[in-house]
Design an enzyme around this catalytic site. Sequence first.
Site, PDB file in Angstrom:
ATOM      1  N   GLY A  40       0.779  -1.236   0.000  1.00 46.85           N
ATOM      2  CA  GLY A  40       0.000   0.000   0.000  1.00 46.85           C
ATOM      3  C   GLY A  40       0.807   1.281   0.000  1.00 46.85           C
ATOM      4  O   GLY A  40       0.237   2.372  -0.112  1.00 46.85           O
ATOM      5  N   GLY A  41       2.139   1.198   0.136  1.00 49.30           N
ATOM      6  CA  GLY A  41       2.973   2.380  -0.036  1.00 49.30           C
ATOM      7  C   GLY A  41       3.280   3.183   1.214  1.00 49.30           C
ATOM      8  O   GLY A  41       3.957   4.202   1.142  1.00 49.30           O
ATOM      9  N   ARG A  81      -3.044  -4.313  14.202  1.00 49.63           N
ATOM     10  CA  ARG A  81      -3.666  -5.272  13.294  1.00 49.63           C
ATOM     11  C   ARG A  81      -4.220  -6.506  13.997  1.00 49.63           C
ATOM     12  O   ARG A  81      -5.315  -6.984  13.669  1.00 49.63           O
ATOM     13  CB  ARG A  81      -2.656  -5.686  12.214  1.00 49.63           C
ATOM     14  CG  ARG A  81      -2.376  -4.584  11.232  1.00 49.63           C
ATOM     15  CD  ARG A  81      -1.278  -4.939  10.263  1.00 49.63           C
ATOM     16  NE  ARG A  81      -1.134  -3.895   9.261  1.00 49.63           N
ATOM     17  CZ  ARG A  81      -0.198  -3.895   8.323  1.00 49.63           C
ATOM     18  NH1 ARG A  81       0.690  -4.882   8.268  1.00 49.63           N
ATOM     19  NH2 ARG A  81      -0.133  -2.915   7.441  1.00 49.63           N
TER      20      ARG A  81
END
Length: 514
Positions: free
Chosen positions: A85-86, A342
Amino acid sequence: MKQISRREMLKMSVAGAGALALGAVNAQASAIDAKDVKFDEEYDVVIIGSGFAGLAAGLSAAKRGNKVLIIEKMGRIGGNSVINGGGMAVPVNPVQEKTGIKDSKELFIEDCLKAGLGLNHPELLETIANRAMESFNFLVDCGVQFKMDHCAHFGGHSVARSMLTTNDSGSGYIQPMLEKFEKTDGCKLVRRTKFDDFVVDESGKVVGVAVREEYKFDDKLYNDDLENTSGTKKTIKANKGVILAAGGFCRDKAFRKLQDPRIPDNVDSTNHAGATAGVLLKAFELGAYPVQVDWIQFGPWASPDEKGFGTAPILTQQGTFKYGIAVDVRTGKRFMNELADRKTRADAEFKILRAAPDKFPITFADTKMAFKDLSEEIISKGMSSGKLVGECKSLDEIASKYGVPADALKETVKKYNEGVKAKKDEFGKQESALSEINEAGPFYVIRLSPKPHHTMGGLKINEKAQVLSSKSGKPIPGLYAAGEITGGTHGASRLGTVAITDCIVFGMIAGENI
């Protein structure tokens, strides 16, 4: 407590059996004897894998005058890195300073330890924290273009510290790094070339690799690395050593199920098809220390309405999780902090899906705010399928379309907005990330389903990126590793956007020290 104890006892038994088996393998460390080899090619450094870590290692090694070869088993460069996703976590960066965000290396490490349940190896975290800014500058020198107006606030971070590429994709790193590598004298990158084994001299030093050219990956096989015999064999000399940057094994159905039997064979993953355990297993055979191999992270921002990584992780993390909420469709109520780490979020989603497998939770935000931080390219890609993002004119339409109790949903949004005004969220969402939802709509909606995303464990390395031997505890001569193939850095669960920092920092270090 009795159930937990029994489970832990079972895990200990399995771990013990695994250790015995690994010991038996180590006693007969499998590798090719250099005396029996006539090398076909010769380089100073050979790197396995062409993602963030591999390219960083290659550029770092080449900068020191080395002749470098990167081998990639797939036909496409970049592995998981190119579909990433960068986002890259960079504590104490200039954009934070410009926008008034107070951060520190100590706070960054504290956040990582919290997400990792304290299982992180602190010396590796400290190395990342100390060299994160240097790795960012390294990428800028490579031509990577970042958004310099703001930092993104990803789940589990105390403050916004993640830098984003202008195209919101890992390809924004891979393309300029690859271009620079291929233009550098003495550097070569080959595709469809699979690593098979190490070549070791009489002293135990890794001095080369056995590979197969024109390899054809086949994900239809139960375990591609073990069963696929395609390609032409070749041996390559590595005068200074080998760097492993082959990534994780989330798509290796056989190996991941051995580590976590709860993962079904048919479950989707965010990883590219070639994310298998072959290189890792060969390193174990050579005698490398295994670390926390059975900790597998699930991405809580993924969607069942697209395959692989897709665009949901970007649209949710930088969009609906920050500017909206997630709700249980059975009750219409929130069930988690949308910006928690997460593991916390994935566990909360799994709790719903275990009770009702077809009742995927949803995340939504009003259309004015939902994707305001994202590039038009990513938004267009996410909307183009017509399946991933639902467009609803009102909360009543969300209730009707997704089977949510309408009154409860309206009350949930009202309660959330009251928390925003009071600057206190009932689930602990960070104050800086609280944003009021326009109750009148319209809304963008995405369904959620966790997918295997990152394998926490792998090879034990030191601060010099040297792979350590399970026999001596010392570095295996000529063997280095960086990125997801290593273990211990992230503990039980990696904090979002720290992967790129990890890969670049230790890729650079491996290239420096080899």
